[in-house]
Design a protein around this motif. Structure first.
Motif, PDB file in Angstrom:
ATOM      1  N   ASP A  15       9.852  -0.992  28.422  1.00  0.00           N
ATOM      2  CA  ASP A  15       9.876  -1.772  27.001  1.00  0.00           C
ATOM      3  C   ASP A  15      11.341  -1.795  26.622  1.00  0.00           C
ATOM      4  OD1 ASP A  15       8.261  -2.878  24.934  1.00  0.00           O
ATOM      5  OD2 ASP A  15       9.306  -1.274  23.815  1.00  0.00           O
ATOM      6  N   TYR A  17      13.205  -3.103  24.273  1.00  0.00           N
ATOM      7  CA  TYR A  17      13.944  -2.854  22.925  1.00  0.00           C
ATOM      8  C   TYR A  17      13.690  -1.696  22.358  1.00  0.00           C
ATOM      9  CZ  TYR A  17      15.094  -7.760  23.243  1.00  0.00           C
ATOM     10  OH  TYR A  17      15.491  -8.995  23.593  1.00  0.00           O
ATOM     11  N   SER A  18      12.647  -0.874  22.733  1.00  0.00           N
ATOM     12  CA  SER A  18      12.494   0.553  22.443  1.00  0.00           C
ATOM     13  C   SER A  18      12.799   1.463  23.111  1.00  0.00           C
ATOM     14  CB  SER A  18      10.941   0.757  22.265  1.00  0.00           C
ATOM     15  OG  SER A  18      10.378   0.837  23.439  1.00  0.00           O
ATOM     16  N   GLU A  37       3.797 -12.644  25.018  1.00  0.00           N
ATOM     17  CA  GLU A  37       4.511 -12.010  23.945  1.00  0.00           C
ATOM     18  C   GLU A  37       4.913 -13.291  22.911  1.00  0.00           C
ATOM     19  OE1 GLU A  37       7.991  -9.213  24.705  1.00  0.00           O
ATOM     20  OE2 GLU A  37       7.599  -9.318  26.698  1.00  0.00           O
ATOM     21  N   ALA A  71       1.610  -0.523  21.854  1.00  0.00           N
ATOM     22  CA  ALA A  71       2.161  -1.825  21.054  1.00  0.00           C
ATOM     23  C   ALA A  71       2.270  -1.275  19.458  1.00  0.00           C
ATOM     24  CB  ALA A  71       1.729  -2.933  21.119  1.00  0.00           C
ATOM     25  N   ARG A  72       1.331  -0.674  18.892  1.00  0.00           N
ATOM     26  CA  ARG A  72       1.323  -0.380  17.640  1.00  0.00           C
ATOM     27  C   ARG A  72       2.212   0.738  17.022  1.00  0.00           C
ATOM     28  NH1 ARG A  72      -4.674  -0.359  18.180  1.00  0.00           N
ATOM     29  NH2 ARG A  72      -5.468  -2.160  17.718  1.00  0.00           N
ATOM     30  N   ASN A  74       5.275   0.874  18.706  1.00  0.00           N
ATOM     31  CA  ASN A  74       6.509   0.272  19.052  1.00  0.00           C
ATOM     32  C   ASN A  74       6.956   0.881  20.257  1.00  0.00           C
ATOM     33  OD1 ASN A  74       7.021  -1.764  16.993  1.00  0.00           O
ATOM     34  ND2 ASN A  74       7.538  -0.003  15.549  1.00  0.00           N
ATOM     35  N   GLN A  75       6.088   1.362  21.221  1.00  0.00           N
ATOM     36  CA  GLN A  75       6.593   1.637  22.497  1.00  0.00           C
ATOM     37  C   GLN A  75       6.122   0.638  23.466  1.00  0.00           C
ATOM     38  OE1 GLN A  75       5.549   5.638  23.474  1.00  0.00           O
ATOM     39  NE2 GLN A  75       5.552   6.250  21.336  1.00  0.00           N
ATOM     40  N   MET A  78       7.831  -4.206  21.774  1.00  0.00           N
ATOM     41  CA  MET A  78       8.685  -3.981  20.576  1.00  0.00           C
ATOM     42  C   MET A  78       9.447  -5.107  20.573  1.00  0.00           C
ATOM     43  SD  MET A  78      11.110  -0.961  19.177  1.00  0.00           S
ATOM     44  CE  MET A  78      12.121  -1.278  17.702  1.00  0.00           C
ATOM     45  N   PRO A  79       9.711  -5.816  19.301  1.00  0.00           N
ATOM     46  CA  PRO A  79      10.566  -7.044  19.193  1.00  0.00           C
ATOM     47  C   PRO A  79      12.081  -6.576  18.862  1.00  0.00           C
ATOM     48  CG  PRO A  79       9.397  -6.290  16.985  1.00  0.00           C
ATOM     49  CD  PRO A  79       8.788  -5.443  17.822  1.00  0.00           C
ATOM     50  N   CYS A  81      15.238  -5.526  17.919  1.00  0.00           N
ATOM     51  CA  CYS A  81      15.856  -5.111  16.716  1.00  0.00           C
ATOM     52  C   CYS A  81      17.296  -4.856  16.714  1.00  0.00           C
ATOM     53  CB  CYS A  81      15.207  -3.652  16.328  1.00  0.00           C
ATOM     54  SG  CYS A  81      15.693  -2.560  17.904  1.00  0.00           S
TER      55      CYS A  81
END
Length: 455
Positions: A15, A17-18, A37, A71-72, A74-75, A78-79, A81
Protein backbone atom coordinates in the motif's frame (compact mmCIF):
# COMPACT_ATOMS: atom_id res chain seq x y z
CA UNK A 1 -2.56 3.12 -4.60
CA UNK A 2 -1.49 -0.48 -4.27
CA UNK A 3 1.14 -2.60 -5.99
CA UNK A 4 1.10 -6.38 -5.97
CA UNK A 5 3.59 -8.96 -7.19
CA UNK A 6 4.85 -12.49 -6.58
CA UNK A 7 8.41 -13.17 -5.46
CA UNK A 8 10.22 -15.75 -3.31
CA UNK A 9 7.05 -17.83 -3.28
CA UNK A 10 5.05 -15.03 -1.66
CA UNK A 11 2.03 -13.01 -2.79
CA UNK A 12 2.93 -9.46 -1.76
CA UNK A 13 0.73 -6.37 -1.69
CA UNK A 14 2.17 -2.91 -1.05
CA UNK A 15 0.00 0.00 0.00
CA UNK A 16 1.97 2.94 -1.34
CA UNK A 17 0.72 5.82 0.81
CA UNK A 18 0.48 4.05 4.16
CA UNK A 19 3.69 2.10 3.60
CA UNK A 20 1.98 -1.10 4.74
CA UNK A 21 3.13 -4.38 3.22
CA UNK A 22 0.91 -7.47 3.26
CA UNK A 23 1.66 -11.09 2.46
CA UNK A 24 -1.68 -12.51 1.31
CA UNK A 25 -3.18 -15.74 0.04
CA UNK A 26 -4.03 -16.43 -3.61
CA UNK A 27 -7.70 -15.57 -3.13
CA UNK A 28 -6.99 -12.09 -1.78
CA UNK A 29 -4.25 -11.52 -4.34
CA UNK A 30 -6.58 -12.32 -7.25
CA UNK A 31 -9.55 -10.52 -5.71
CA UNK A 32 -7.64 -7.24 -5.51
CA UNK A 33 -7.80 -7.05 -9.31
CA UNK A 34 -11.54 -6.42 -8.93
CA UNK A 35 -11.13 -3.66 -6.32
CA UNK A 36 -11.02 -0.24 -7.93
CA UNK A 37 -9.70 3.01 -6.50
CA UNK A 38 -10.90 5.05 -4.76
CA UNK A 39 -11.96 2.01 -2.78
CA UNK A 40 -15.17 2.04 -0.73
CA UNK A 41 -14.90 -0.47 2.14
CA UNK A 42 -18.65 -0.26 2.73
CA UNK A 43 -19.50 -1.43 -0.79
CA UNK A 44 -20.60 -4.98 -1.57
CA UNK A 45 -18.17 -7.54 -2.90
CA UNK A 46 -17.97 -7.14 -6.71
CA UNK A 47 -20.29 -9.66 -8.38
CA UNK A 48 -17.87 -9.94 -11.26
CA UNK A 49 -15.24 -11.36 -8.91
CA UNK A 50 -17.71 -13.95 -7.60
CA UNK A 51 -18.62 -14.92 -11.17
CA UNK A 52 -15.10 -15.13 -12.57
CA UNK A 53 -12.68 -16.21 -9.83
CA UNK A 54 -12.10 -19.97 -9.33
CA UNK A 55 -13.01 -19.92 -5.63
CA UNK A 56 -16.23 -20.44 -3.74
CA UNK A 57 -18.47 -17.46 -3.04
CA UNK A 58 -17.99 -17.83 0.71
CA UNK A 59 -14.19 -17.83 0.39
CA UNK A 60 -14.25 -14.76 -1.88
CA UNK A 61 -16.56 -12.84 0.43
CA UNK A 62 -14.43 -13.70 3.45
CA UNK A 63 -11.33 -12.39 1.67
CA UNK A 64 -13.21 -9.28 0.60
CA UNK A 65 -14.18 -8.61 4.20
CA UNK A 66 -10.52 -8.72 5.20
CA UNK A 67 -9.67 -6.28 2.41
CA UNK A 68 -12.36 -3.91 3.69
CA UNK A 69 -11.04 -4.12 7.24
CA UNK A 70 -7.55 -3.20 6.08
CA UNK A 71 -8.96 -0.31 4.07
CA UNK A 72 -10.85 1.01 7.10
CA UNK A 73 -7.60 0.85 9.07
CA UNK A 74 -5.81 2.87 6.36
CA UNK A 75 -3.52 -0.04 5.57
CA UNK A 76 -4.89 -0.66 2.09
CA UNK A 77 -6.06 1.79 -0.57
CA UNK A 78 -5.05 4.67 1.66
CA UNK A 79 -5.45 8.00 -0.20
CA UNK A 80 -2.48 10.22 -0.94
CA UNK A 81 -1.58 12.08 2.25
CA UNK A 82 1.61 13.70 0.93
CA UNK A 83 0.44 15.80 -2.00
CA UNK A 84 -0.72 18.68 0.17
CA UNK A 85 2.61 18.65 2.01
CA UNK A 86 4.44 18.92 -1.30
CA UNK A 87 2.20 21.78 -2.49
CA UNK A 88 3.26 23.94 0.45
CA UNK A 89 6.88 22.75 0.28
CA UNK A 90 9.16 25.13 2.16
CA UNK A 91 12.10 23.20 3.50
CA UNK A 92 14.44 26.07 4.34
CA UNK A 93 17.19 23.49 4.46
CA UNK A 94 20.73 23.96 5.71
CA UNK A 95 23.94 22.45 4.40
CA UNK A 96 24.65 19.27 6.30
CA UNK A 97 27.10 17.37 4.08
CA UNK A 98 30.04 18.10 1.80
CA UNK A 99 31.73 15.89 -0.74
CA UNK A 100 35.32 17.15 -0.82
CA UNK A 101 37.11 16.37 -4.07
CA UNK A 102 40.54 16.23 -2.52
CA UNK A 103 42.00 14.70 -5.69
CA UNK A 104 41.05 15.32 -9.28
CA UNK A 105 43.55 12.65 -10.18
CA UNK A 106 43.66 8.87 -9.96
CA UNK A 107 46.12 5.98 -10.19
CA UNK A 108 43.53 3.85 -11.99
CA UNK A 109 41.96 4.37 -15.40
CA UNK A 110 38.58 2.68 -14.87
CA UNK A 111 36.87 2.34 -18.23
CA UNK A 112 33.42 3.48 -17.05
CA UNK A 113 34.54 6.34 -14.76
CA UNK A 114 31.95 9.13 -14.82
CA UNK A 115 34.69 11.44 -13.50
CA UNK A 116 36.82 11.07 -16.65
CA UNK A 117 39.39 8.97 -14.73
CA UNK A 118 39.70 11.70 -12.11
CA UNK A 119 39.92 14.79 -14.31
CA UNK A 120 36.21 15.64 -14.13
CA UNK A 121 36.55 16.95 -17.69
CA UNK A 122 39.06 19.53 -16.54
CA UNK A 123 42.67 19.09 -15.42
CA UNK A 124 44.36 16.88 -12.87
CA UNK A 125 44.81 18.65 -9.56
CA UNK A 126 44.88 18.16 -5.79
CA UNK A 127 43.01 20.14 -3.15
CA UNK A 128 45.16 22.25 -0.84
CA UNK A 129 44.71 22.24 2.91
CA UNK A 130 43.71 25.90 2.64
CA UNK A 131 40.77 25.09 0.35
CA UNK A 132 39.73 22.14 2.50
CA UNK A 133 39.75 24.23 5.67
CA UNK A 134 37.77 26.96 3.97
CA UNK A 135 35.21 24.30 2.98
CA UNK A 136 34.91 23.32 6.64
CA UNK A 137 34.36 26.96 7.58
CA UNK A 138 31.73 27.21 4.84
CA UNK A 139 29.71 24.22 6.05
CA UNK A 140 29.85 25.38 9.66
CA UNK A 141 28.57 28.81 8.64
CA UNK A 142 25.81 27.34 6.48
CA UNK A 143 24.65 24.47 8.72
CA UNK A 144 22.41 26.52 10.98
CA UNK A 145 21.58 24.78 14.23
CA UNK A 146 22.34 21.34 12.84
CA UNK A 147 24.90 19.52 14.97
CA UNK A 148 25.88 16.50 12.84
CA UNK A 149 27.80 17.22 9.62
CA UNK A 150 29.02 14.68 7.08
CA UNK A 151 32.28 15.05 5.16
CA UNK A 152 32.97 12.65 2.29
CA UNK A 153 36.49 12.51 0.91
CA UNK A 154 36.27 11.76 -2.78
CA UNK A 155 38.21 11.74 -6.02
CA UNK A 156 39.71 10.57 -8.27
CA UNK A 157 41.67 8.82 -5.59
CA UNK A 158 41.73 10.72 -2.28
CA UNK A 159 44.64 8.71 -0.88
CA UNK A 160 46.84 10.46 -3.45
CA UNK A 161 46.36 13.51 -1.22
CA UNK A 162 46.15 11.80 2.15
CA UNK A 163 48.29 14.35 3.98
CA UNK A 164 45.71 17.02 3.18
CA UNK A 165 42.87 14.65 4.13
CA UNK A 166 44.41 14.40 7.58
CA UNK A 167 44.91 18.16 7.85
CA UNK A 168 41.30 18.83 6.93
CA UNK A 169 40.05 16.15 9.33
CA UNK A 170 42.00 17.53 12.28
CA UNK A 171 40.88 21.07 11.48
CA UNK A 172 37.24 19.98 11.25
CA UNK A 173 37.40 18.21 14.60
CA UNK A 174 38.97 21.30 16.19
CA UNK A 175 36.39 23.65 14.69
CA UNK A 176 33.62 21.23 15.56
CA UNK A 177 34.53 21.47 19.23
CA UNK A 178 34.57 25.26 19.02
CA UNK A 179 31.22 25.56 17.23
CA UNK A 180 29.26 22.67 18.74
CA UNK A 181 29.38 20.54 15.57
CA UNK A 182 29.99 16.82 15.30
CA UNK A 183 31.81 15.89 12.10
CA UNK A 184 31.58 12.40 10.68
CA UNK A 185 33.94 11.39 7.90
CA UNK A 186 33.81 8.92 5.02
CA UNK A 187 36.49 8.16 2.46
CA UNK A 188 36.11 6.36 -0.88
CA UNK A 189 39.20 4.62 -2.22
CA UNK A 190 40.36 2.17 -4.87
CA UNK A 191 42.70 0.74 -2.26
CA UNK A 192 46.03 0.75 -4.08
CA UNK A 193 47.64 3.16 -1.59
CA UNK A 194 46.22 1.62 1.59
CA UNK A 195 48.96 0.80 4.12
CA UNK A 196 49.06 0.37 7.90
CA UNK A 197 49.31 4.12 8.53
CA UNK A 198 46.27 4.79 6.31
CA UNK A 199 44.32 1.94 7.88
CA UNK A 200 45.04 3.08 11.43
CA UNK A 201 44.14 6.71 10.74
CA UNK A 202 40.96 5.82 8.88
CA UNK A 203 39.86 3.42 11.61
CA UNK A 204 40.45 6.04 14.27
CA UNK A 205 38.81 8.95 12.46
CA UNK A 206 36.43 7.81 9.71
CA UNK A 207 32.90 6.60 10.46
CA UNK A 208 32.81 4.80 7.11
CA UNK A 209 35.09 3.72 4.28
CA UNK A 210 34.00 2.75 0.77
CA UNK A 211 36.28 0.25 -0.98
CA UNK A 212 35.94 0.02 -4.75
CA UNK A 213 35.97 -3.43 -6.34
CA UNK A 214 33.68 -4.87 -9.01
CA UNK A 215 33.63 -8.61 -8.24
CA UNK A 216 35.71 -11.47 -9.57
CA UNK A 217 39.26 -10.89 -10.78
CA UNK A 218 38.21 -11.25 -14.41
CA UNK A 219 35.35 -8.75 -14.10
CA UNK A 220 37.28 -6.26 -11.96
CA UNK A 221 40.47 -6.19 -13.98
CA UNK A 222 38.67 -5.79 -17.28
CA UNK A 223 37.52 -2.30 -16.32
CA UNK A 224 39.49 -1.30 -13.19
CA UNK A 225 43.11 -1.15 -14.26
CA UNK A 226 46.22 0.93 -13.64
CA UNK A 227 47.71 3.50 -15.96
CA UNK A 228 49.94 0.77 -17.43
CA UNK A 229 46.90 -1.46 -18.08
CA UNK A 230 47.56 -3.98 -15.30
CA UNK A 231 44.67 -5.04 -13.08
CA UNK A 232 44.05 -4.01 -9.49
CA UNK A 233 42.33 -7.10 -8.03
CA UNK A 234 45.34 -8.97 -6.63
CA UNK A 235 46.62 -5.87 -4.88
CA UNK A 236 43.41 -4.63 -3.33
CA UNK A 237 41.65 -7.83 -2.18
CA UNK A 238 43.98 -8.62 0.77
CA UNK A 239 44.01 -4.94 1.76
CA UNK A 240 40.23 -4.76 1.68
CA UNK A 241 39.89 -7.99 3.67
CA UNK A 242 42.25 -6.57 6.28
CA UNK A 243 40.32 -3.28 6.46
CA UNK A 244 36.98 -5.10 6.80
CA UNK A 245 38.25 -7.32 9.61
CA UNK A 246 39.96 -4.41 11.37
CA UNK A 247 36.59 -2.60 11.45
CA UNK A 248 34.75 -5.63 12.82
CA UNK A 249 33.00 -6.20 9.48
CA UNK A 250 31.02 -2.99 9.99
CA UNK A 251 31.11 0.67 8.96
CA UNK A 252 32.48 -0.01 5.49
CA UNK A 253 31.27 -1.08 2.05
CA UNK A 254 32.92 -2.89 -0.79
CA UNK A 255 31.31 -1.04 -3.66
CA UNK A 256 31.24 -2.25 -7.24
CA UNK A 257 29.68 -1.45 -10.59
CA UNK A 258 28.21 -3.93 -13.05
CA UNK A 259 28.13 -3.22 -16.76
CA UNK A 260 27.06 -4.85 -20.00
CA UNK A 261 30.23 -6.93 -19.66
CA UNK A 262 28.86 -8.70 -16.57
CA UNK A 263 25.07 -8.48 -16.65
CA UNK A 264 25.21 -11.76 -14.67
CA UNK A 265 26.38 -9.68 -11.71
CA UNK A 266 24.82 -11.84 -8.99
CA UNK A 267 27.90 -14.05 -9.14
CA UNK A 268 30.09 -11.02 -8.45
CA UNK A 269 28.08 -10.08 -5.37
CA UNK A 270 28.29 -13.68 -4.15
CA UNK A 271 32.02 -13.70 -4.90
CA UNK A 272 32.51 -10.67 -2.66
CA UNK A 273 30.50 -12.37 0.08
CA UNK A 274 32.62 -15.50 -0.31
CA UNK A 275 35.75 -13.38 0.14
CA UNK A 276 34.38 -12.60 3.61
CA UNK A 277 32.88 -9.16 3.04
CA UNK A 278 29.70 -8.58 5.04
CA UNK A 279 28.86 -5.13 3.64
CA UNK A 280 28.48 -4.98 -0.14
CA UNK A 281 27.05 -2.70 -2.80
CA UNK A 282 27.20 -3.49 -6.51
CA UNK A 283 25.32 -1.01 -8.66
CA UNK A 284 24.41 -0.66 -12.34
CA UNK A 285 26.67 1.49 -14.47
CA UNK A 286 25.21 4.73 -15.76
CA UNK A 287 26.48 5.48 -19.24
CA UNK A 288 25.23 6.63 -22.65
CA UNK A 289 24.22 3.97 -25.16
CA UNK A 290 27.22 4.85 -27.29
CA UNK A 291 29.50 3.02 -24.84
CA UNK A 292 29.90 -0.72 -25.33
CA UNK A 293 29.76 -1.32 -21.57
CA UNK A 294 26.49 0.62 -21.16
CA UNK A 295 23.36 -1.07 -19.87
CA UNK A 296 20.41 -0.75 -22.21
CA UNK A 297 16.71 -1.55 -22.27
CA UNK A 298 17.51 -4.95 -23.78
CA UNK A 299 19.35 -5.88 -20.57
CA UNK A 300 16.37 -5.30 -18.27
CA UNK A 301 15.04 -8.90 -18.23
CA UNK A 302 18.49 -10.32 -17.42
CA UNK A 303 19.13 -7.73 -14.72
CA UNK A 304 15.74 -8.52 -13.16
CA UNK A 305 16.57 -12.23 -13.23
CA UNK A 306 19.90 -11.58 -11.53
CA UNK A 307 18.27 -9.52 -8.75
CA UNK A 308 15.81 -12.35 -8.15
CA UNK A 309 18.60 -14.93 -8.15
CA UNK A 310 20.55 -12.82 -5.69
CA UNK A 311 17.48 -12.38 -3.48
CA UNK A 312 17.00 -16.13 -3.24
CA UNK A 313 20.65 -16.68 -2.31
CA UNK A 314 20.52 -13.75 0.11
CA UNK A 315 17.61 -15.27 2.03
CA UNK A 316 19.14 -18.74 1.99
CA UNK A 317 22.41 -17.51 3.48
CA UNK A 318 20.62 -15.41 6.09
CA UNK A 319 18.60 -18.40 7.24
CA UNK A 320 21.77 -20.51 7.41
CA UNK A 321 23.51 -17.90 9.54
CA UNK A 322 25.93 -16.97 6.74
CA UNK A 323 24.29 -13.69 5.82
CA UNK A 324 25.75 -10.50 4.44
CA UNK A 325 24.30 -7.08 3.70
CA UNK A 326 23.62 -5.93 0.16
CA UNK A 327 22.99 -2.18 0.12
CA UNK A 328 20.03 -2.24 -2.28
CA UNK A 329 18.30 -5.01 -0.35
CA UNK A 330 18.47 -3.20 2.99
CA UNK A 331 15.06 -1.74 3.77
CA UNK A 332 13.32 -0.68 6.98
CA UNK A 333 9.61 -1.46 6.91
CA UNK A 334 9.07 -0.54 10.57
CA UNK A 335 10.33 3.05 10.75
CA UNK A 336 12.27 3.94 7.63
CA UNK A 337 13.22 7.45 6.50
CA UNK A 338 11.25 10.55 7.52
CA UNK A 339 8.60 12.11 5.27
CA UNK A 340 10.97 14.83 4.03
CA UNK A 341 13.57 12.25 2.99
CA UNK A 342 10.94 10.10 1.26
CA UNK A 343 9.77 13.07 -0.75
CA UNK A 344 13.05 14.77 -1.63
CA UNK A 345 15.85 12.20 -1.52
CA UNK A 346 19.56 12.85 -1.05
CA UNK A 347 19.42 16.63 -0.70
CA UNK A 348 21.81 17.37 -3.57
CA UNK A 349 22.08 21.06 -4.34
CA UNK A 350 20.89 22.36 -0.99
CA UNK A 351 21.76 19.98 1.87
CA UNK A 352 24.56 18.09 0.15
CA UNK A 353 27.19 19.87 -1.97
CA UNK A 354 30.45 19.00 -3.70
CA UNK A 355 33.63 21.08 -3.51
CA UNK A 356 36.40 20.88 -6.15
CA UNK A 357 40.15 21.26 -5.53
CA UNK A 358 39.79 24.95 -6.46
CA UNK A 359 36.95 25.43 -3.98
CA UNK A 360 34.16 25.61 -6.54
CA UNK A 361 30.79 24.35 -5.31
CA UNK A 362 28.42 22.09 -7.26
CA UNK A 363 25.12 20.37 -6.36
CA UNK A 364 26.86 16.99 -6.02
CA UNK A 365 29.92 15.07 -7.19
CA UNK A 366 28.20 14.08 -10.45
CA UNK A 367 27.56 17.68 -11.48
CA UNK A 368 31.19 18.70 -11.02
CA UNK A 369 32.61 20.05 -14.28
CA UNK A 370 29.25 21.26 -15.60
CA UNK A 371 29.67 25.03 -15.43
CA UNK A 372 25.91 25.59 -15.68
CA UNK A 373 25.65 24.14 -12.18
CA UNK A 374 28.52 25.96 -10.53
CA UNK A 375 26.95 27.38 -7.36
CA UNK A 376 29.80 29.45 -5.94
CA UNK A 377 33.14 29.04 -4.21
CA UNK A 378 34.03 28.36 -0.59
CA UNK A 379 36.11 31.55 -0.49
CA UNK A 380 33.01 33.58 -1.37
CA UNK A 381 30.94 31.82 1.29
CA UNK A 382 27.62 32.11 -0.53
CA UNK A 383 25.59 30.04 -2.98
CA UNK A 384 23.73 30.72 -6.19
CA UNK A 385 20.23 30.89 -4.74
CA UNK A 386 18.51 30.21 -8.05
CA UNK A 387 20.26 26.85 -8.44
CA UNK A 388 19.82 26.04 -4.78
CA UNK A 389 16.10 26.78 -4.90
CA UNK A 390 15.70 24.64 -8.01
CA UNK A 391 17.04 21.61 -6.17
CA UNK A 392 15.37 22.45 -2.87
CA UNK A 393 11.90 22.57 -4.40
CA UNK A 394 12.35 19.39 -6.45
CA UNK A 395 10.54 16.35 -5.04
CA UNK A 396 8.52 13.35 -6.21
CA UNK A 397 5.50 15.59 -6.86
CA UNK A 398 7.42 17.81 -9.27
CA UNK A 399 8.28 14.73 -11.33
CA UNK A 400 5.29 13.65 -13.45
CA UNK A 401 6.77 10.23 -14.22
CA UNK A 402 6.77 9.45 -10.49
CA UNK A 403 3.04 10.03 -10.06
CA UNK A 404 1.90 6.44 -10.59
CA UNK A 405 5.09 4.69 -9.46
CA UNK A 406 4.79 2.38 -6.46
CA UNK A 407 8.48 2.84 -5.56
CA UNK A 408 8.52 6.63 -5.46
CA UNK A 409 8.84 6.90 -1.69
CA UNK A 410 11.78 4.48 -1.68
CA UNK A 411 13.90 6.20 -4.35
CA UNK A 412 12.47 9.71 -3.78
CA UNK A 413 12.40 10.38 -7.50
CA UNK A 414 15.85 9.06 -8.31
CA UNK A 415 19.18 10.74 -9.01
CA UNK A 416 19.00 14.36 -10.15
CA UNK A 417 22.32 14.11 -11.99
CA UNK A 418 21.22 11.08 -13.99
CA UNK A 419 17.93 12.81 -14.81
CA UNK A 420 19.72 15.90 -16.08
CA UNK A 421 22.44 14.04 -17.98
CA UNK A 422 19.95 11.85 -19.85
CA UNK A 423 16.90 14.11 -20.09
CA UNK A 424 18.15 17.65 -19.54
CA UNK A 425 15.89 18.18 -16.51
CA UNK A 426 16.37 17.14 -12.88
CA UNK A 427 12.62 16.43 -12.71
CA UNK A 428 12.66 13.88 -15.56
CA UNK A 429 14.00 10.64 -14.10
CA UNK A 430 16.37 8.37 -16.01
CA UNK A 431 14.07 5.57 -17.15
CA UNK A 432 16.52 2.66 -16.97
CA UNK A 433 17.47 3.50 -13.40
CA UNK A 434 13.76 3.61 -12.54
CA UNK A 435 13.25 0.07 -13.79
CA UNK A 436 16.18 -1.26 -11.80
CA UNK A 437 15.10 0.59 -8.67
CA UNK A 438 11.57 -0.81 -8.83
CA UNK A 439 12.94 -4.34 -9.09
CA UNK A 440 15.32 -3.80 -6.18
CA UNK A 441 12.46 -2.50 -4.02
CA UNK A 442 10.36 -5.56 -4.85
CA UNK A 443 13.26 -7.85 -3.96
CA UNK A 444 14.09 -5.99 -0.74
CA UNK A 445 10.51 -6.14 0.50
CA UNK A 446 10.15 -9.81 -0.44
CA UNK A 447 13.38 -10.58 1.42
CA UNK A 448 12.19 -8.78 4.52
CA UNK A 449 8.85 -10.55 4.38
CA UNK A 450 10.45 -13.95 3.85
CA UNK A 451 12.82 -13.47 6.77
CA UNK A 452 10.08 -12.24 9.09
CA UNK A 453 7.82 -15.18 8.21
CA UNK A 454 10.72 -17.55 8.76
CA UNK A 455 11.40 -16.29 12.28
Amino acid sequence: MIHKYKLLGLDIVMDVYSGAVHVVDDVTYDLLDYCTEPFDPEAECPQKAIDELPYSEDVIKEAYGEICELARANQLFMPDCYKDIAKSWNKRSVVKALCLHVAHDCNLRCKYCFADTGEFHGGRSLMSAEVGKKAIDFVINNSGSRRNIEIDYFGGEPLMNFGVVKEITEYAKEQGRLHGKNFRFTITTNGLLINDDVKNYVNENMSNIVLSIDGTKEVNDRVRYRVDGSGSYDTIVPKFQDIAESRGQDNYYVRGTFTAYNVDFAKDVIHLADLGFKQTSVEPVVAPDTEDYALREEHIPKVFSEYEKLAEEYVRRRKEGKGFNFFHFMIDLDQGPCVVKRLSGCGAGHEYLAVTPDGDIYPCHQFVGNEDFKMGNVFEGKLNEEIRSRFETSNVYTKPKCEDCFAKFYCSGGCSANAYNFNGDIDKPYALACEFEKKRVECAIAIEASLKLGE
